[in-house]
Scaffold this active site. Structure first.
Site, PDB file in Angstrom:
ATOM      1  N   ASN A   8       0.719  -1.093  -0.188  1.00  0.00           N
ATOM      2  CA  ASN A   8      -0.005   0.021   0.062  1.00  0.00           C
ATOM      3  C   ASN A   8       0.925   1.041  -0.018  1.00  0.00           C
ATOM      4  OD1 ASN A   8      -1.794   2.076   0.522  1.00  0.00           O
ATOM      5  ND2 ASN A   8      -2.935   1.122   1.804  1.00  0.00           N
ATOM      6  N   ASP A 154     -10.060   0.689  -5.123  1.00  0.00           N
ATOM      7  CA  ASP A 154     -11.039   1.229  -3.778  1.00  0.00           C
ATOM      8  C   ASP A 154     -12.424   1.584  -4.263  1.00  0.00           C
ATOM      9  OD1 ASP A 154     -10.285   1.214  -1.107  1.00  0.00           O
ATOM     10  OD2 ASP A 154      -8.851   2.914  -1.393  1.00  0.00           O
ATOM     11  N   HIS A 213     -16.066   5.470   7.691  1.00  0.00           N
ATOM     12  CA  HIS A 213     -14.471   5.311   7.565  1.00  0.00           C
ATOM     13  C   HIS A 213     -13.728   6.598   7.688  1.00  0.00           C
ATOM     14  CE1 HIS A 213     -10.862   3.493   5.919  1.00  0.00           C
ATOM     15  NE2 HIS A 213     -10.737   4.830   5.793  1.00  0.00           N
ATOM     16  N   ASP A 288      -4.543  16.567  12.340  1.00  0.00           N
ATOM     17  CA  ASP A 288      -4.489  15.486  13.099  1.00  0.00           C
ATOM     18  C   ASP A 288      -5.327  15.496  14.225  1.00  0.00           C
ATOM     19  OD1 ASP A 288      -3.966  13.515  15.173  1.00  0.00           O
ATOM     20  OD2 ASP A 288      -1.783  13.440  14.315  1.00  0.00           O
ATOM     21  N   GLY A 333      -8.878   5.019  11.732  1.00  0.00           N
ATOM     22  CA  GLY A 333      -8.067   5.716  12.851  1.00  0.00           C
ATOM     23  C   GLY A 333      -9.070   6.510  13.615  1.00  0.00           C
ATOM     24  N   ILE A 334      -9.747   7.465  13.036  1.00  0.00           N
ATOM     25  CA  ILE A 334     -10.431   8.373  14.036  1.00  0.00           C
ATOM     26  C   ILE A 334     -11.649   7.572  14.606  1.00  0.00           C
ATOM     27  CG2 ILE A 334     -11.871  10.462  14.212  1.00  0.00           C
ATOM     28  CD1 ILE A 334      -9.996  11.727  11.955  1.00  0.00           C
ATOM     29  N   GLU A 384      -7.838  -3.238   5.801  1.00  0.00           N
ATOM     30  CA  GLU A 384      -7.492  -3.407   4.137  1.00  0.00           C
ATOM     31  C   GLU A 384      -6.604  -4.280   3.765  1.00  0.00           C
ATOM     32  OE1 GLU A 384      -8.429   1.485   3.034  1.00  0.00           O
ATOM     33  OE2 GLU A 384      -7.487   1.135   4.655  1.00  0.00           O
TER      34      GLU A 384
END
Length: 399
Positions: A8, A154, A213, A288, A333-334, A384
């Site tokens: 990736n 994707d 996502h 971030d 992630g979040i 993924e």
């Protein structure tokens, strides 16, 4: 035992993972065993790093991988590492995440140079991703000519959406040329829909589901019976939700204003929308989410509030597409780690019958709504890389 390498590649990093599958086991995502994972970061500048982890996530030392100068150096080191383990591996292929498949690439496939050429023509639709996705395919085809290279897209998960969902209100000849809503993050959504049955009863896992996502890139997908119904991302990966540095959807008239009245070039507008907007642009502090959640600045909270407002707003539209909503899944992630973001979104979904279980949400679920909540909300980790490995093995196992 068959081994598949997953690559990736991004603009400044290459993530990789090596999975194995015993031939006597059914070929399911759960049957894949992670052997190694790692990454090269800081490619082409910045603080370079190279990491290799075992299947328990423990960093391995003295493995011959060192911080790489650029993508070519990183891939050469990776090939050298593979060669050094040739006796212990049965590498049958390499699977790659490719962000955009356009109209023609609707399923994973083994690719040759001509197909990579065709995929390169889509680079303007995903300028932050497509060139970096394809470069490793070309290099690894040269360095490992006997190993098939598999592209996993994707966009493919959304390819069966209804025409009315995919079409913009543009002249038909433009739609016929491929100016359509494609949707992205499909590998993540594909993985989530396959593991829902591990969390929900079968009838619930096939119901009306929205998956959020939420990472540096962010989108939502409405699913029914495990199929994509609609998504917030469209023609490009900048549409939809605000993201770490991407604006998400803006009025096209605003873009015209920037070009015609603010003196910006198309390249400057592209840089603004892809790299200087989103959480970073609104806060002026960072893209971030962890940094913003830790900040006491009002501008940081403004960015978080806008982010959560837009998520809840889009959930409403997707619920309309589904004719109602039964389950809301947070991932990436979040989505997996930011309890405050989940809380703000679920509270905005009270009109859908959502009742937040504060303690469960603080513990990151998996279920973060109360037993009396009409809308179930869940935290489910995505994978993924495993999805790419599974698709690649499925394809390579065909006679």
């Amino acid at each position: 035992m068959s081994d598949i390498l997953v690559v990736n590649s991004g603009s400044s990093s290459i993530k990789f993972a090596l999975f194995s599958h015993a031939s006597h086991k059914p070929l399911t995502p759960a049957a894949l065993k992670l052997r190694y994972s790692g990454h090269f970061s800081g490619l082409g500048g910045g603080k370079a790093n190279a990491t290799l982890l075992d299947n328990d996530g423990i960093a391995l030392e003295n493995v011959g991988l060192k911080p790489a100068r650029d993508h070519d150096d990183a891939l050469s080191q990776l090939c050298g590492w593979l060669s050094g383990h040739a006796n212990a591996l049965e590498l049958i292929g390499i699977g790659h995440r490719v962000v955009h498949g356009g109209r023609d690439f609707k399923a994973p496939q083994i690719v040759n140079d001509d197909q990579v050429d065709a995929l390169e023509q889509l680079a303007s639709l995903a300028p932050l991703h497509q060139p970096y996705c394809l470069a490793p395919i070309r290099q690894l085809r040269k360095q490992l000519p006997g190993v098939p290279q598999v592209a996993c897209f994707d966009t493919a998960f959304h390819a069966q959406q209804a025409d009315v969902v995919r079409r913009y209100a543009l002249p038909r000849e433009l739609s016929d040329r491929g100016l359509l809503r494609y949707g992205f993050h499909g590998l993540s959504y594909d993985y989530i829909q396959r593991v829902l049955v591990d969390y929900l009863p079968p009838e619930a896992s096939c119901g009306r589901v929205v998956v959020a996502h939420l990472g540096n890139g962010a989108s939502l997908c409405a699913m029914h019976n495990g199929q994509s119904v609609s998504s917030t991302m469209g023609f490009s990966a900048v549409e939809g939700l605000p993201m770490g540095t991407r604006s998400g959807s803006v009025d096209p008239g605003l873009v015209l204003h920037l070009l015609d009245h603010e003196g910006m070039s198309s390249a400057e507008v592209s840089d603004l929308l892809y790299r200087r907007s989103g959480l970073l642009g609104v806060s002026g502090i960072s893209g971030d989410m962890q940094v913003l959640l830790a900040s006491q600045a009002a501008e940081a909270d403004d960015a978080i509030e806008l982010y959560c407002h837009r998520i809840a707003h889009e959930i409403g539209g997707l619920a309309a597409d589904l004719g109602g909503l039964d389950q809301l899944i947070f991932t990436a992630g979040i989505g997996e780690h930011a309890a405050e973001v989940r809380a703000r979104v679920v509270q905005r979904c009270a009109w859908l019958g959502a009742e937040l279980d504060t303690e469960a949400n603080t513990q990151h679920g998996p279920c973060i709504t109360t037993s009396s909540s009409r809308l179930g909300a869940w935290v489910i980790a995505t994978d993924e890389a495993k999805m790419i490995a599974w698709h690649s093995l499925q394809l390579l196992a065909q006679p």
